[in-house]
Design a protein around this motif. Structure first.
Motif, PDB file in Angstrom:
ATOM      1  N   ASN A 224       1.681  24.448   2.432  1.00 52.82           N
ATOM      2  CA  ASN A 224       2.039  25.701   3.065  1.00 52.82           C
ATOM      3  C   ASN A 224       0.803  26.611   3.129  1.00 52.82           C
ATOM      4  N   ASP A 225       0.347  26.852   4.348  1.00 52.28           N
ATOM      5  CA  ASP A 225      -0.911  27.573   4.550  1.00 52.28           C
ATOM      6  C   ASP A 225      -0.659  29.062   4.808  1.00 52.28           C
ATOM      7  N   GLY A 226      -0.063  29.717   3.808  1.00 57.77           N
ATOM      8  CA  GLY A 226       0.162  31.160   3.914  1.00 57.77           C
ATOM      9  C   GLY A 226       1.166  31.553   4.978  1.00 57.77           C
ATOM     10  N   SER A 227       2.224  30.775   5.140  1.00 54.47           N
ATOM     11  CA  SER A 227       3.248  31.085   6.144  1.00 54.47           C
ATOM     12  C   SER A 227       3.894  32.433   5.864  1.00 54.47           C
ATOM     13  N   ARG A 228       4.226  33.148   6.947  1.00 59.78           N
ATOM     14  CA  ARG A 228       4.865  34.460   6.809  1.00 59.78           C
ATOM     15  C   ARG A 228       6.387  34.367   6.918  1.00 59.78           C
ATOM     16  N   ASP A 229       6.898  33.168   7.209  1.00 54.67           N
ATOM     17  CA  ASP A 229       8.349  33.007   7.321  1.00 54.67           C
ATOM     18  C   ASP A 229       8.874  32.310   6.054  1.00 54.67           C
ATOM     19  N   ASN A 230       9.961  31.598   6.181  1.00 57.51           N
ATOM     20  CA  ASN A 230      10.605  30.976   5.027  1.00 57.51           C
ATOM     21  C   ASN A 230      10.167  29.522   4.815  1.00 57.51           C
ATOM     22  N   SER A 231       9.015  29.162   5.352  1.00 51.24           N
ATOM     23  CA  SER A 231       8.555  27.767   5.276  1.00 51.24           C
ATOM     24  C   SER A 231       8.417  27.282   3.836  1.00 51.24           C
ATOM     25  N   TRP A 232       7.876  28.131   2.953  1.00 49.65           N
ATOM     26  CA  TRP A 232       7.651  27.681   1.579  1.00 49.65           C
ATOM     27  C   TRP A 232       8.958  27.293   0.893  1.00 49.65           C
ATOM     28  N   ASN A 233       9.976  28.087   1.027  1.00 49.58           N
ATOM     29  CA  ASN A 233      11.257  27.752   0.395  1.00 49.58           C
ATOM     30  C   ASN A 233      11.831  26.460   0.966  1.00 49.58           C
ATOM     31  N   LYS A 234      11.634  26.260   2.251  1.00 48.22           N
ATOM     32  CA  LYS A 234      12.125  25.030   2.898  1.00 48.22           C
ATOM     33  C   LYS A 234      11.446  23.797   2.299  1.00 48.22           C
ATOM     34  N   ILE A 235      10.104  23.842   2.222  1.00 47.48           N
ATOM     35  CA  ILE A 235       9.395  22.641   1.748  1.00 47.48           C
ATOM     36  C   ILE A 235       9.525  22.483   0.228  1.00 47.48           C
ATOM     37  N   LYS A 236       9.710  23.586  -0.477  1.00 49.69           N
ATOM     38  CA  LYS A 236       9.944  23.497  -1.921  1.00 49.69           C
ATOM     39  C   LYS A 236      11.263  22.777  -2.198  1.00 49.69           C
ATOM     40  N   ASN A 237      12.283  23.091  -1.415  1.00 48.93           N
ATOM     41  CA  ASN A 237      13.569  22.418  -1.568  1.00 48.93           C
ATOM     42  C   ASN A 237      13.474  20.938  -1.203  1.00 48.93           C
ATOM     43  N   LEU A 238      12.642  20.631  -0.193  1.00 48.26           N
ATOM     44  CA  LEU A 238      12.435  19.230   0.173  1.00 48.26           C
ATOM     45  C   LEU A 238      11.785  18.456  -0.972  1.00 48.26           C
ATOM     46  N   ALA A 239      10.834  19.090  -1.657  1.00 46.59           N
ATOM     47  CA  ALA A 239      10.160  18.435  -2.781  1.00 46.59           C
ATOM     48  C   ALA A 239      11.127  18.186  -3.931  1.00 46.59           C
ATOM     49  N   LYS A 240      12.066  19.094  -4.117  1.00 54.38           N
ATOM     50  CA  LYS A 240      13.064  18.913  -5.167  1.00 54.38           C
ATOM     51  C   LYS A 240      14.085  17.841  -4.793  1.00 54.38           C
ATOM     52  N   GLU A 241      14.341  17.695  -3.495  1.00 50.53           N
ATOM     53  CA  GLU A 241      15.341  16.734  -3.026  1.00 50.53           C
ATOM     54  C   GLU A 241      14.805  15.311  -2.979  1.00 50.53           C
ATOM     55  N   PHE A 242      13.525  15.160  -2.587  1.00 51.10           N
ATOM     56  CA  PHE A 242      12.950  13.818  -2.425  1.00 51.10           C
ATOM     57  C   PHE A 242      11.788  13.619  -3.396  1.00 51.10           C
TER      58      PHE A 242
ATOM     59  N   ASN B   3       0.824  -1.199   0.000  1.00 52.32           N
ATOM     60  CA  ASN B   3       0.000   0.000   0.000  1.00 52.32           C
ATOM     61  C   ASN B   3       0.865   1.258   0.000  1.00 52.32           C
ATOM     62  N   LEU B   4       0.312   2.325  -0.573  1.00 54.16           N
ATOM     63  CA  LEU B   4       0.956   3.629  -0.517  1.00 54.16           C
ATOM     64  C   LEU B   4       0.287   4.436   0.589  1.00 54.16           C
ATOM     65  N   TYR B   5       1.107   5.021   1.462  1.00 53.63           N
ATOM     66  CA  TYR B   5       0.598   5.820   2.577  1.00 53.63           C
ATOM     67  C   TYR B   5       0.898   7.295   2.311  1.00 53.63           C
ATOM     68  N   SER B   6      -0.166   8.101   2.297  1.00 52.03           N
ATOM     69  CA  SER B   6      -0.018   9.541   2.080  1.00 52.03           C
ATOM     70  C   SER B   6      -0.030  10.254   3.423  1.00 52.03           C
ATOM     71  N   VAL B   7       1.062  10.949   3.722  1.00 52.09           N
ATOM     72  CA  VAL B   7       1.171  11.700   4.971  1.00 52.09           C
ATOM     73  C   VAL B   7       0.937  13.179   4.662  1.00 52.09           C
ATOM     74  N   ILE B   8      -0.154  13.721   5.189  1.00 52.37           N
ATOM     75  CA  ILE B   8      -0.534  15.105   4.931  1.00 52.37           C
ATOM     76  C   ILE B   8      -0.087  15.972   6.108  1.00 52.37           C
ATOM     77  N   ILE B   9       0.728  16.984   5.818  1.00 49.27           N
ATOM     78  CA  ILE B   9       1.262  17.851   6.868  1.00 49.27           C
ATOM     79  C   ILE B   9       0.969  19.309   6.515  1.00 49.27           C
ATOM     80  N   PRO B  10      -0.003  19.940   7.178  1.00 46.11           N
ATOM     81  CA  PRO B  10      -0.206  21.380   6.975  1.00 46.11           C
ATOM     82  C   PRO B  10       0.933  22.151   7.622  1.00 46.11           C
ATOM     83  N   VAL B  11       1.469  23.131   6.909  1.00 43.93           N
ATOM     84  CA  VAL B  11       2.651  23.863   7.372  1.00 43.93           C
ATOM     85  C   VAL B  11       2.293  25.338   7.538  1.00 43.93           C
ATOM     86  N   TYR B  12       2.599  25.867   8.731  1.00 42.24           N
ATOM     87  CA  TYR B  12       2.362  27.289   8.973  1.00 42.24           C
ATOM     88  C   TYR B  12       3.461  27.829   9.888  1.00 42.24           C
ATOM     89  N   ASN B  13       4.279  28.718   9.341  1.00 40.96           N
ATOM     90  CA  ASN B  13       5.380  29.345  10.093  1.00 40.96           C
ATOM     91  C   ASN B  13       6.242  28.304  10.811  1.00 40.96           C
TER      92      ASN B  13
END
Length: 308
Positions: A43-61, A4-14
């Motif tokens: 990324n739920d409209g974070s005001r910090d650098n969260s989007w760049n962090k998770i974008k890089n994670l998506a490119k890495e994995f 089975n494939l398991y989808s882990v959903i993580i809402p990210v905010y700041n």
């Protein structure tokens, strides 16, 4: 072997200081489980650098998907987005702050394999502030009344549900999603699994008292008619008192006579009844506004960017 494939959903905010560690530990946990997973970071409209962090994670994995919402829609809308985008046979939701240890996910997986279609983690002790624990009790009471939550079931944001439940939730048209309620609505076999709950290591919780009040409001106005029923009951009570008072005035006028005095009584009564009518009209207006929003077929979120 579990394919089975398991989808882990993580809402990210700041969560720029925590999200990378959360993802790394989640990937490591699934490697140790020898199970296949995808991680959806919303990324739920974070005001910090969260989007760049998770974008890089998506490119890495390859197994990580990063979704950037147009603005802050709230945790429930972010999870709702994740449910729509998830591809897994089972969907898991966890917080981004490691209060839900990824290593505990296996306990949820083992439990749902017993024949459940929805399993919530149950914590021996929650590391939350007192006002949030009080808010949780109020929301728990409303869940029992509105969604018929079983008495012996504890609800948390750490949960797993199967693809069938996810499909039912996806097709529910709402601008104001409330994820626990939707899951309860579309599940029949619901269980709990004991899991650890850790204190937040960095920063403070984004769940403020105001957001708890907003959540209670969403429950009351979008998934129940309790406020209208309450107003109807109060309205009948006030009308009965008014009728009795009017009858008393008529009888008194016949038996005793009338006096010019009574200005104070008149002003008080008018103020009371007009105030009550304004409250009632305001609450009915809130219902009408939300009904119009629902009928307009708007989405509860808008995606600005998606990186896979």
């Amino acid at each position: 072997m579990d394919k089975n494939l398991y989808s882990v959903i993580i809402p990210v905010y700041n969560s720029e200081k925590m999200v990378v560690n959360t993802v790394n530990r989640t990937l490591a946990a699934f490697d140790s489980f020898q199970l296949k997973c995808e991680i959806l970071l919303i990324n739920d409209g974070s005001r910090d650098n969260s989007w760049n962090k998770i974008k890089n994670l998506a490119k890495e994995f390859d197994s990580v998907v990063a979704i950037n919402l147009l603005k802050n829609y709230g945790q429930h809308s972010a999870v709702f987005c994740g449910i729509h985008k998830a591809k897994g046979d089972y969907l898991i939701t966890i917080d981004d702050d490691l209060q839900n240890p990824p290593e505990e996910i296996i306990k949820l997986i083992d439990k749902i394999k017993e024949g459940y279609d929805l399993v919530f983690a149950k914590f021996p002790e929650k590391k939350h502030r007192h006002y949030r624990q009080f808010g949780t009790k109020i929301i728990g009471y409303l869940n029992k009344k509105i969604f018929q939550k079983p008495k012996d079931i504890t609800l948390t944001n750490f949960r797993i549900f199967n693809r069938e439940v996810a499909e039912r939730v996806k097709h529910f048209n709402t601008f104001y999603p409330y994820i626990p309620g939707l899951l309860l609505m579309f599940s029949s076999a619901i269980g709990n699994a004991e899991a650890q709950h850790h204190p937040r290591q960095i920063g403070k919780s984004n769940y403020s008292l105001f957001k708890i009040i907003q959540l209670v409001s969403r429950l009351l106005f979008n998934y129940s008619s309790y406020p209208l029923k309450l107003l109807t009951g109060v309205g009948f009570f006030v009308a009965s008192l008014s009728f009795l008072f009017g009858l008393f005035i008529i009888v008194k006028a016949i038996l005793v006579g009338t006096q010019v005095q009574g200005w104070t009584t008149l002003v008080v009564l008018l103020s009371f009844f007009n105030g009550f009518l304004i409250i009632m009209l305001g609450m009915i207006g809130e219902y009408i506004s939300r009904i119009m929003t629902q009928l307009s077929d708007q989405k509860s979120y808008q995606i600005k960017e998606l990186v896979t």
